[in-house]
Design a protein around this motif. Structure first.
Motif, PDB file in Angstrom:
ATOM      1  N   THR A 150       0.854  -1.187   0.000  1.00 27.01           N
ATOM      2  CA  THR A 150       0.000   0.000   0.000  1.00 27.01           C
ATOM      3  C   THR A 150       0.889   1.236   0.000  1.00 27.01           C
ATOM      4  O   THR A 150       1.663   1.427   0.934  1.00 27.01           O
ATOM      5  CB  THR A 150      -0.904   0.031   1.248  1.00 27.01           C
ATOM      6  N   PRO A 151       0.818   2.075  -1.025  1.00 24.11           N
ATOM      7  CA  PRO A 151       1.687   3.258  -1.055  1.00 24.11           C
ATOM      8  C   PRO A 151       1.478   4.148   0.164  1.00 24.11           C
ATOM      9  O   PRO A 151       0.346   4.390   0.587  1.00 24.11           O
ATOM     10  CB  PRO A 151       1.249   3.979  -2.332  1.00 24.11           C
ATOM     11  N   ARG A 152       2.583   4.614   0.745  1.00 26.33           N
ATOM     12  CA  ARG A 152       2.547   5.514   1.895  1.00 26.33           C
ATOM     13  C   ARG A 152       3.415   6.722   1.584  1.00 26.33           C
ATOM     14  O   ARG A 152       4.592   6.574   1.236  1.00 26.33           O
ATOM     15  CB  ARG A 152       3.074   4.825   3.158  1.00 26.33           C
ATOM     16  N   ALA A 153       2.844   7.915   1.718  1.00 29.42           N
ATOM     17  CA  ALA A 153       3.616   9.132   1.479  1.00 29.42           C
ATOM     18  C   ALA A 153       4.768   9.215   2.467  1.00 29.42           C
ATOM     19  O   ALA A 153       4.607   8.976   3.666  1.00 29.42           O
ATOM     20  CB  ALA A 153       2.712  10.359   1.639  1.00 29.42           C
ATOM     21  N   GLY A 154       5.943   9.530   1.961  1.00 32.27           N
ATOM     22  CA  GLY A 154       7.114   9.656   2.816  1.00 32.27           C
ATOM     23  C   GLY A 154       7.766   8.348   3.192  1.00 32.27           C
ATOM     24  O   GLY A 154       8.704   8.334   3.990  1.00 32.27           O
ATOM     25  N   MET A 155       7.285   7.226   2.651  1.00 32.32           N
ATOM     26  CA  MET A 155       7.837   5.919   3.013  1.00 32.32           C
ATOM     27  C   MET A 155       8.178   5.087   1.786  1.00 32.32           C
ATOM     28  O   MET A 155       8.271   3.865   1.866  1.00 32.32           O
ATOM     29  CB  MET A 155       6.847   5.157   3.907  1.00 32.32           C
ATOM     30  N   ALA A 156       8.380   5.724   0.638  1.00 33.83           N
ATOM     31  CA  ALA A 156       8.574   4.986  -0.602  1.00 33.83           C
ATOM     32  C   ALA A 156       9.783   4.060  -0.552  1.00 33.83           C
ATOM     33  O   ALA A 156       9.711   2.893  -0.965  1.00 33.83           O
ATOM     34  CB  ALA A 156       8.707   5.957  -1.777  1.00 33.83           C
ATOM     35  N   ALA A 157      10.909   4.547  -0.056  1.00 37.32           N
ATOM     36  CA  ALA A 157      12.130   3.738  -0.040  1.00 37.32           C
ATOM     37  C   ALA A 157      11.998   2.582   0.944  1.00 37.32           C
ATOM     38  O   ALA A 157      12.380   1.445   0.651  1.00 37.32           O
ATOM     39  CB  ALA A 157      13.330   4.604   0.300  1.00 37.32           C
ATOM     40  N   TYR A 158      11.466   2.879   2.135  1.00 36.91           N
ATOM     41  CA  TYR A 158      11.255   1.831   3.130  1.00 36.91           C
ATOM     42  C   TYR A 158      10.317   0.761   2.572  1.00 36.91           C
ATOM     43  O   TYR A 158      10.590  -0.444   2.676  1.00 36.91           O
ATOM     44  CB  TYR A 158      10.665   2.444   4.393  1.00 36.91           C
ATOM     45  N   ALA A 159       9.208   1.200   1.962  1.00 38.18           N
ATOM     46  CA  ALA A 159       8.244   0.256   1.409  1.00 38.18           C
ATOM     47  C   ALA A 159       8.875  -0.605   0.324  1.00 38.18           C
ATOM     48  O   ALA A 159       8.615  -1.814   0.237  1.00 38.18           O
ATOM     49  CB  ALA A 159       7.042   1.016   0.852  1.00 38.18           C
ATOM     50  N   ALA A 160       9.719   0.009  -0.502  1.00 42.19           N
ATOM     51  CA  ALA A 160      10.378  -0.751  -1.561  1.00 42.19           C
ATOM     52  C   ALA A 160      11.276  -1.838  -0.986  1.00 42.19           C
ATOM     53  O   ALA A 160      11.305  -2.969  -1.485  1.00 42.19           O
ATOM     54  CB  ALA A 160      11.193   0.193  -2.445  1.00 42.19           C
ATOM     55  N   SER A 161      12.009  -1.513   0.069  1.00 40.40           N
ATOM     56  CA  SER A 161      12.908  -2.507   0.673  1.00 40.40           C
ATOM     57  C   SER A 161      12.125  -3.644   1.302  1.00 40.40           C
ATOM     58  O   SER A 161      12.530  -4.807   1.240  1.00 40.40           O
ATOM     59  CB  SER A 161      13.820  -1.834   1.703  1.00 40.40           C
ATOM     60  N   LYS A 162      10.978  -3.317   1.909  1.00 38.70           N
ATOM     61  CA  LYS A 162      10.152  -4.345   2.535  1.00 38.70           C
ATOM     62  C   LYS A 162       9.401  -5.170   1.486  1.00 38.70           C
ATOM     63  O   LYS A 162       9.200  -6.382   1.659  1.00 38.70           O
ATOM     64  CB  LYS A 162       9.170  -3.704   3.506  1.00 38.70           C
ATOM     65  N   ALA A 163       8.984  -4.524   0.391  1.00 40.21           N
ATOM     66  CA  ALA A 163       8.348  -5.268  -0.686  1.00 40.21           C
ATOM     67  C   ALA A 163       9.321  -6.280  -1.292  1.00 40.21           C
ATOM     68  O   ALA A 163       8.948  -7.420  -1.605  1.00 40.21           O
ATOM     69  CB  ALA A 163       7.848  -4.306  -1.765  1.00 40.21           C
ATOM     70  N   ALA A 164      10.562  -5.858  -1.446  1.00 46.08           N
ATOM     71  CA  ALA A 164      11.583  -6.766  -1.968  1.00 46.08           C
ATOM     72  C   ALA A 164      11.799  -7.946  -1.026  1.00 46.08           C
ATOM     73  O   ALA A 164      11.942  -9.091  -1.470  1.00 46.08           O
ATOM     74  CB  ALA A 164      12.888  -6.010  -2.190  1.00 46.08           C
ATOM     75  N   ALA A 165      11.820  -7.667   0.270  1.00 42.79           N
ATOM     76  CA  ALA A 165      12.005  -8.747   1.249  1.00 42.79           C
ATOM     77  C   ALA A 165      10.860  -9.739   1.186  1.00 42.79           C
ATOM     78  O   ALA A 165      11.061 -10.965   1.256  1.00 42.79           O
ATOM     79  CB  ALA A 165      12.117  -8.156   2.650  1.00 42.79           C
ATOM     80  N   GLY A 166       9.638  -9.225   1.052  1.00 42.07           N
ATOM     81  CA  GLY A 166       8.484 -10.113   0.967  1.00 42.07           C
ATOM     82  C   GLY A 166       8.496 -10.937  -0.304  1.00 42.07           C
ATOM     83  O   GLY A 166       8.250 -12.155  -0.276  1.00 42.07           O
ATOM     84  N   ALA A 167       8.801 -10.296  -1.434  1.00 40.96           N
ATOM     85  CA  ALA A 167       8.840 -11.020  -2.704  1.00 40.96           C
ATOM     86  C   ALA A 167       9.926 -12.084  -2.700  1.00 40.96           C
ATOM     87  O   ALA A 167       9.739 -13.192  -3.221  1.00 40.96           O
ATOM     88  CB  ALA A 167       9.064 -10.030  -3.849  1.00 40.96           C
ATOM     89  N   LEU A 168      11.055 -11.748  -2.114  1.00 45.34           N
ATOM     90  CA  LEU A 168      12.145 -12.715  -2.009  1.00 45.34           C
ATOM     91  C   LEU A 168      11.713 -13.938  -1.201  1.00 45.34           C
ATOM     92  O   LEU A 168      11.952 -15.088  -1.596  1.00 45.34           O
ATOM     93  CB  LEU A 168      13.357 -12.035  -1.361  1.00 45.34           C
ATOM     94  N   THR A 169      11.051 -13.692  -0.080  1.00 43.92           N
ATOM     95  CA  THR A 169      10.617 -14.784   0.798  1.00 43.92           C
ATOM     96  C   THR A 169       9.605 -15.686   0.109  1.00 43.92           C
ATOM     97  O   THR A 169       9.696 -16.923   0.174  1.00 43.92           O
ATOM     98  CB  THR A 169      10.017 -14.214   2.092  1.00 43.92           C
ATOM     99  N   LEU A 170       8.634 -15.090  -0.571  1.00 45.93           N
ATOM    100  CA  LEU A 170       7.598 -15.888  -1.226  1.00 45.93           C
ATOM    101  C   LEU A 170       8.146 -16.618  -2.441  1.00 45.93           C
ATOM    102  O   LEU A 170       7.766 -17.769  -2.713  1.00 45.93           O
ATOM    103  CB  LEU A 170       6.421 -14.998  -1.612  1.00 45.93           C
ATOM    104  N   GLY A 171       9.062 -15.977  -3.177  1.00 47.17           N
ATOM    105  CA  GLY A 171       9.692 -16.665  -4.295  1.00 47.17           C
ATOM    106  C   GLY A 171      10.511 -17.861  -3.834  1.00 47.17           C
ATOM    107  O   GLY A 171      10.481 -18.936  -4.447  1.00 47.17           O
ATOM    108  N   LEU A 172      11.235 -17.678  -2.742  1.00 43.83           N
ATOM    109  CA  LEU A 172      11.972 -18.795  -2.155  1.00 43.83           C
ATOM    110  C   LEU A 172      11.018 -19.905  -1.749  1.00 43.83           C
ATOM    111  O   LEU A 172      11.294 -21.094  -1.960  1.00 43.83           O
ATOM    112  CB  LEU A 172      12.757 -18.303  -0.930  1.00 43.83           C
ATOM    113  N   GLY A 173       9.869 -19.510  -1.183  1.00 48.62           N
ATOM    114  CA  GLY A 173       8.895 -20.525  -0.754  1.00 48.62           C
ATOM    115  C   GLY A 173       8.432 -21.407  -1.888  1.00 48.62           C
ATOM    116  O   GLY A 173       8.194 -22.615  -1.694  1.00 48.62           O
ATOM    117  N   LEU A 174       8.293 -20.827  -3.075  1.00 50.41           N
ATOM    118  CA  LEU A 174       7.883 -21.633  -4.229  1.00 50.41           C
ATOM    119  C   LEU A 174       8.981 -22.617  -4.613  1.00 50.41           C
ATOM    120  O   LEU A 174       8.703 -23.750  -5.018  1.00 50.41           O
ATOM    121  CB  LEU A 174       7.560 -20.705  -5.400  1.00 50.41           C
ATOM    122  N   GLU A 175      10.222 -22.194  -4.474  1.00 49.26           N
ATOM    123  CA  GLU A 175      11.348 -23.056  -4.837  1.00 49.26           C
ATOM    124  C   GLU A 175      11.511 -24.237  -3.883  1.00 49.26           C
ATOM    125  O   GLU A 175      11.962 -25.308  -4.293  1.00 49.26           O
ATOM    126  CB  GLU A 175      12.636 -22.228  -4.860  1.00 49.26           C
TER     127      GLU A 175
END
Length: 262
Positions: A150-175
């Motif tokens: 969910t986009p948050r004003a003033g938190m774009a960089a933080y959100a991007a880093s956390k989105a990457a962490a989540g995507a990494l975790t779920l992608g690993l889960g599929l593997e």
């Protein structure tokens, strides 16, 4: 009942508001917990999770390390496995927060966000899952953020880093699903921790978190309360438990409805 009694677990970011509660909840369920944080200065020292003499505290060891340090991860995992056997659970909680306009973000702040929030997750997931693979069992849980979806004003960089962490975790889960290793993500919203207190230091700022701020495109929290760190820790325990044995590749939002996420 959770099936966590006697399991060897690792929690990163374990000295923080959420991480410390995750450690305590897991230890209370009978897990042996390696508490990893830059705030810990020693490796293998006993750390009481609750009151002095608490039996759960005797099941916790603390380890000082930067979560992005791959060599430190291997040393700590060697120590854990010598003491308690194969690691059955990894909980990635470590994270830092930088807020403000993306156009004002410094390169240093961006690198800090990526190192703690994303590279640290990669480092520990890779090291732990390699060790879980021969046993064909295990669980990985990453604590991300509802801002990842969910986009948050003033938190774009933080959100991007956390989105990457989540995507990494779920992608690993599929593997690794075929190996019996489950990977899930917990997405907290505003939680009553020192990190939030720094971000919303005044009563007016906290009111905006709870009740919304149209200028920041925030609706507030429908349940009308901040999360307690115990709320997040309880979600982690559930996803780690036998009760969630058929849950993987899931993102569990624990935010009082703030992200309006179904």
């Amino acid at each position: 009942m959770t099936g966590l009694d006697g399991i060897a677990a690792v929690v990163t970011g374990a000295a923080g508001g959420i991480g410390s509660r995750v450690v305590e909840h897991l230890a209370a369920e009978g897990a042996y917990v390696a508490s990893v944080d830059t705030a810990h200065t020693s490796v293998g020292d006993r750390k009481v999770a609750g009151q002095d003499g608490d039996a759960a505290g005797s099941r916790v060891t603390r380890h000082g390390a930067d979560v992005a340090d791959a060599e430190a991860a291997e040393r700590i995992l060697d120590h854990v496995e010598r003491e308690h056997g194969p690691v059955g659970l990894l909980v990635n909680v470590a994270g830092v927060l930088h807020t403000g306009l993306l156009t004002d973000l410094t390169d240093t702040a961006w690198q800090e966000l990526l190192a703690a929030n994303t590279t640290g997750v990669l480092t520990w997931c890779r090291a732990v899952v390699r060790r879980m693979t021969p046993y064909r069992r295990g669980s990985v849980i990453t604590v991300a953020s509802n801002s990842a979806g969910t986009p948050r004003a003033g938190m774009a960089a933080y959100a991007a880093s956390k989105a990457a962490a989540g995507a990494l975790t779920l992608g690993l889960g599929l593997e690794v699903a075929r190996l019996g290793i489950r990977c899930n993500v917990v997405c907290p919203g505003s939680t009553d921790t020192p990190m939030l207190q720094r971000m919303a230091p005044t009563p007016q700022a906290r009111d905006a978190v709870l009740h919304g701020d149209p200028t920041a495109f925030r609706i507030g929290i429908p349940l009308g309360r901040l999360a307690d760190p115990d709320d997040i820790a309880a979600a982690v325990v559930f996803l780690a438990s036998d009760q969630a044995r058929h849950i993987t590749l899931h993102s569990l939002y624990v935010d009082g409805g703030a992200a309006l996420h179904g």
